[in-house]
Design a protein around this motif. Structure first.
Motif, PDB file in Angstrom:
ATOM      1  N   UNK A 268      -5.768  10.865  -0.241  1.00  0.00           N
ATOM      2  CA  UNK A 268      -6.674  10.138   0.179  1.00  0.00           C
ATOM      3  C   UNK A 268      -6.128   8.874   0.558  1.00  0.00           C
ATOM      4  N   UNK A 269      -5.200   8.189  -0.162  1.00  0.00           N
ATOM      5  CA  UNK A 269      -4.444   7.198   0.151  1.00  0.00           C
ATOM      6  C   UNK A 269      -3.791   7.219   1.499  1.00  0.00           C
ATOM      7  N   UNK A 270      -3.204   8.424   1.733  1.00  0.00           N
ATOM      8  CA  UNK A 270      -2.432   8.735   3.006  1.00  0.00           C
ATOM      9  C   UNK A 270      -3.338   8.656   4.114  1.00  0.00           C
ATOM     10  N   UNK A 271      -4.709   9.338   3.824  1.00  0.00           N
ATOM     11  CA  UNK A 271      -5.693   9.520   4.812  1.00  0.00           C
ATOM     12  C   UNK A 271      -5.974   7.914   5.467  1.00  0.00           C
ATOM     13  N   UNK A 272      -6.308   7.237   4.447  1.00  0.00           N
ATOM     14  CA  UNK A 272      -6.766   5.886   4.775  1.00  0.00           C
ATOM     15  C   UNK A 272      -5.621   4.900   5.470  1.00  0.00           C
TER      16      UNK A 272
ATOM     17  N   UNK B 210       1.664  12.748   5.808  1.00  0.00           N
ATOM     18  CA  UNK B 210       0.188  13.291   5.163  1.00  0.00           C
ATOM     19  C   UNK B 210       0.252  14.798   5.560  1.00  0.00           C
ATOM     20  N   UNK B 211       0.705  15.441   6.475  1.00  0.00           N
ATOM     21  CA  UNK B 211       0.794  16.907   6.495  1.00  0.00           C
ATOM     22  C   UNK B 211       1.817  17.392   5.690  1.00  0.00           C
TER      23      UNK B 211
ATOM     24  N   UNK C 189       0.701  -1.129   0.003  1.00  0.00           N
ATOM     25  CA  UNK C 189      -0.143  -0.017   0.092  1.00  0.00           C
ATOM     26  C   UNK C 189       0.923   1.087   0.010  1.00  0.00           C
ATOM     27  N   UNK C 190       0.228   2.406   0.588  1.00  0.00           N
ATOM     28  CA  UNK C 190       0.910   3.629   0.610  1.00  0.00           C
ATOM     29  C   UNK C 190       2.220   3.481   1.288  1.00  0.00           C
ATOM     30  N   UNK C 191       2.264   2.742   2.598  1.00  0.00           N
ATOM     31  CA  UNK C 191       3.325   2.892   3.236  1.00  0.00           C
ATOM     32  C   UNK C 191       4.559   2.077   2.649  1.00  0.00           C
TER      33      UNK C 191
ATOM     34  N   UNK D 292      -5.540   3.643   9.294  1.00  0.00           N
ATOM     35  CA  UNK D 292      -5.477   2.447   9.663  1.00  0.00           C
ATOM     36  C   UNK D 292      -4.226   2.325  10.819  1.00  0.00           C
ATOM     37  N   UNK D 293      -3.274   2.959  10.438  1.00  0.00           N
ATOM     38  CA  UNK D 293      -1.970   2.829  11.304  1.00  0.00           C
ATOM     39  C   UNK D 293      -2.469   3.232  12.546  1.00  0.00           C
ATOM     40  N   UNK D 294      -3.372   4.313  12.846  1.00  0.00           N
ATOM     41  CA  UNK D 294      -3.790   4.730  14.089  1.00  0.00           C
ATOM     42  C   UNK D 294      -4.616   3.604  14.903  1.00  0.00           C
ATOM     43  N   UNK D 295      -5.539   3.012  14.225  1.00  0.00           N
ATOM     44  CA  UNK D 295      -6.305   1.692  14.860  1.00  0.00           C
ATOM     45  C   UNK D 295      -5.355   0.674  15.128  1.00  0.00           C
ATOM     46  N   UNK D 296      -4.260   0.645  14.234  1.00  0.00           N
ATOM     47  CA  UNK D 296      -3.432  -0.682  14.307  1.00  0.00           C
ATOM     48  C   UNK D 296      -2.608  -0.485  15.820  1.00  0.00           C
TER      49      UNK D 296
END
Length: 470
Positions: A399-403, A342-343, A195-197, A407-411
């Motif tokens: 948009x990719x980074x926001x997703x 993202x910022x 993914x984006x990461x 996800x990273x926050x929830x993880x």
């Protein structure tokens, strides 16, 4: 396997896959192959995040046997057996013969399947015995058996690892090699999609070696681990010093306490040859000194050495716990660095929008934005059409980074919750092992001193029979 919409925290496994229908595991939240530890319900009188054991698993490793003895492929197999009431097992008394490589496979893949669990270490294979050819000696096989026995005991104490399907197959399967190949070909976790990461360079993700906003709970845990390991290392060093002063391990008498008692016995025996009237009592006294020296050597081999091995093993176990804490920090760092990225991308998009609207000087983006404009001009990228195309790409990236950030926050949050539970599991396992280790050492010392008292008590009547004329 997880559904496509259940990709949050997919690198952390907790409950075992393919659990029989009779298993009444926790419901709700994330599910799948080992997503969550079982947790005690509040009505049980425990905290909601306290781990909960679904049953017992008592393991043993015994009966080492040299297989293919007369060939170059010789190896040692061990009988592994268990007693359990866990519903995931098909029999309450599973058993099988396994070799050391099977234990290595089990440990390696449990660590991959359950990255948020403190998977205990396994004894190192790279020992001198493999070079000298002594790996089939009874002493080496017994030491290894004890190490492997302790490894399985630690797995059995863990409320999640004890219910893993791989551990069940390790004890039950008659086609273990097939299980290993299937597990490698079809791991319980899906492959991480790129993914984006993955598009972010390592230089960005590794730009910061520390968490920017550390959680005080985990700082306290790390400090506790540091102090525990320091205490264990100090104890190991001092016990090694006591052990070497008592018996340096050489079969011949040396510069240690057992050697000194042996030399003292020889000296007393020589004195008996000179004192003809008390030769027999002196010979008895010399024999008592020899027996006491032998008791010291036996106590070192049967009590002190196992204690030191267990102490070092506990230190290695703590290192595995430290690795889980470090991995939790990495999850938080992933979130923080993705947020920072993202910022930066959003700021670049805002800069381009300001330039297009003719507000470049009033956006407050500063000297950096001005220099960026000048560089773009030199490259011929300062026309509005190019900027619009770049903005379109940046919008997609945002948009990719926001997703990815969500996800990273929830993880990160989920991994932190599991790490908190895991620390409780490790703390209980550590306390149980220290109780066992210190108890065994105390029992060994009691046995040694009782045997020594019996030896010295037997010599008292012999000494009292010496006639002294007054």
């Amino acid at each position: 396997m997880l559904g496509d919409d259940e990709d949050v925290f997919d690198s952390v496994t907790w409950e075992s896959p393919n659990v029989p229908a009779t298993y009444d595991g926790p419901s709700g939240g994330l599910s799948g192959p080992g997503f969550r530890q079982s947790t005690a319900e509040s009505e049980d009188g425990r905290e909601p995040n306290d781990p909960k054991w679904e049953g017992y698993l008592i393991t043993s490793v015994k009966d080492p046997v040299k297989e293919l003895a007369e060939t170059k492929d010789a190896y040692v197999s061990y009988l592994v057996s268990a007693k359990t009431n866990l519903p995931i097992f098909s029999t309450p008394n599973p058993s099988a013969r396994r070799r050391f490589q099977d234990f290595v496979f089990l440990r390696t893949h449990l660590a991959k399947d359950f990255p948020a669990c403190v998977v205990p270490p396994i004894p190192d294979k790279h020992r001198l015995e493999y070079v000298t050819g002594d790996r089939f000696s009874p002493e080496f096989m017994e030491r290894r058996r004890l190490d492997l026995h302790r490894f399985l005991q630690r797995l059995a104490r863990h409320p999640t690892l004890q219910r893993s399907t791989l551990l069940r197959a390790f004890f039950e399967s008659t086609e273990w090699h097939v299980i290993m190949h299937q597990h490698v070909a079809h791991p319980p976790l899906p492959e991480q999609s790129s993914g984006v990461i993955d598009s972010i360079s390592d230089s960005l993700l590794n730009a910061f070696s520390r968490v920017r906003k550390p959680d005080e709970r985990f700082l306290t845990m790390r400090e506790s681990v540091d102090k525990f390991e320091e205490g264990i290392a100090t104890s190991e060093r001092l016990f090694n010093r006591v052990r070497n002063r008592t018996n340096d391990g050489n079969p011949e008498p040396g510069e240690d306490l057992t050697g000194d008692y042996h030399d003292l016995a020889v000296a007393v025996q020589g004195l008996g040859f000179l004192e003809s009237g008390i030769t027999d009592p002196l010979n008895h006294f010399s024999n008592t000194l020899l027996e006491f020296s032998a008791l010291l050597r036996h106590s070192t081999q049967m009590t002190t050495d196992p204690f030191l091995i267990h102490l070092h093993s506990l230190l290695q176990y703590s290192h595995a716990n430290r690795a889980v804490l470090k991995l939790r920090d990495q999850k938080q760092m992933d979130f923080e660095e993705l947020s920072e990225y993202l910022s930066a991308v959003s700021a670049e998009r805002d800069r381009l929008a300001a330039v297009i609207s003719g507000r470049a000087g009033s956006t407050g983006l500063g000297l950096g934005a001005y220099i960026k404009d000048r560089v773009d001009a030199l490259r011929g990228q300062d026309d509005d059409r190019t900027r619009v195309e770049r903005m379109r790409k940046l919008d997609t990236k945002i948009r990719e980074l926001q997703d990815a950030v969500a996800t990273a926050h929830e993880t990160s949050d989920a991994f932190s919750d599991e790490t908190l539970r895991e620390q409780q599991v490790f703390q209980r396992a550590k306390e149980a092992e220290m109780k066992e280790m210190l108890g065994n050492y105390a029992d060994g010392q009691i046995e040694f001193y009782k045997a020594a008292m019996e030896e010295w008590e037997r010599i008292i009547p012999v000494i009292q029979r010496i006639r002294v004329d007054v």
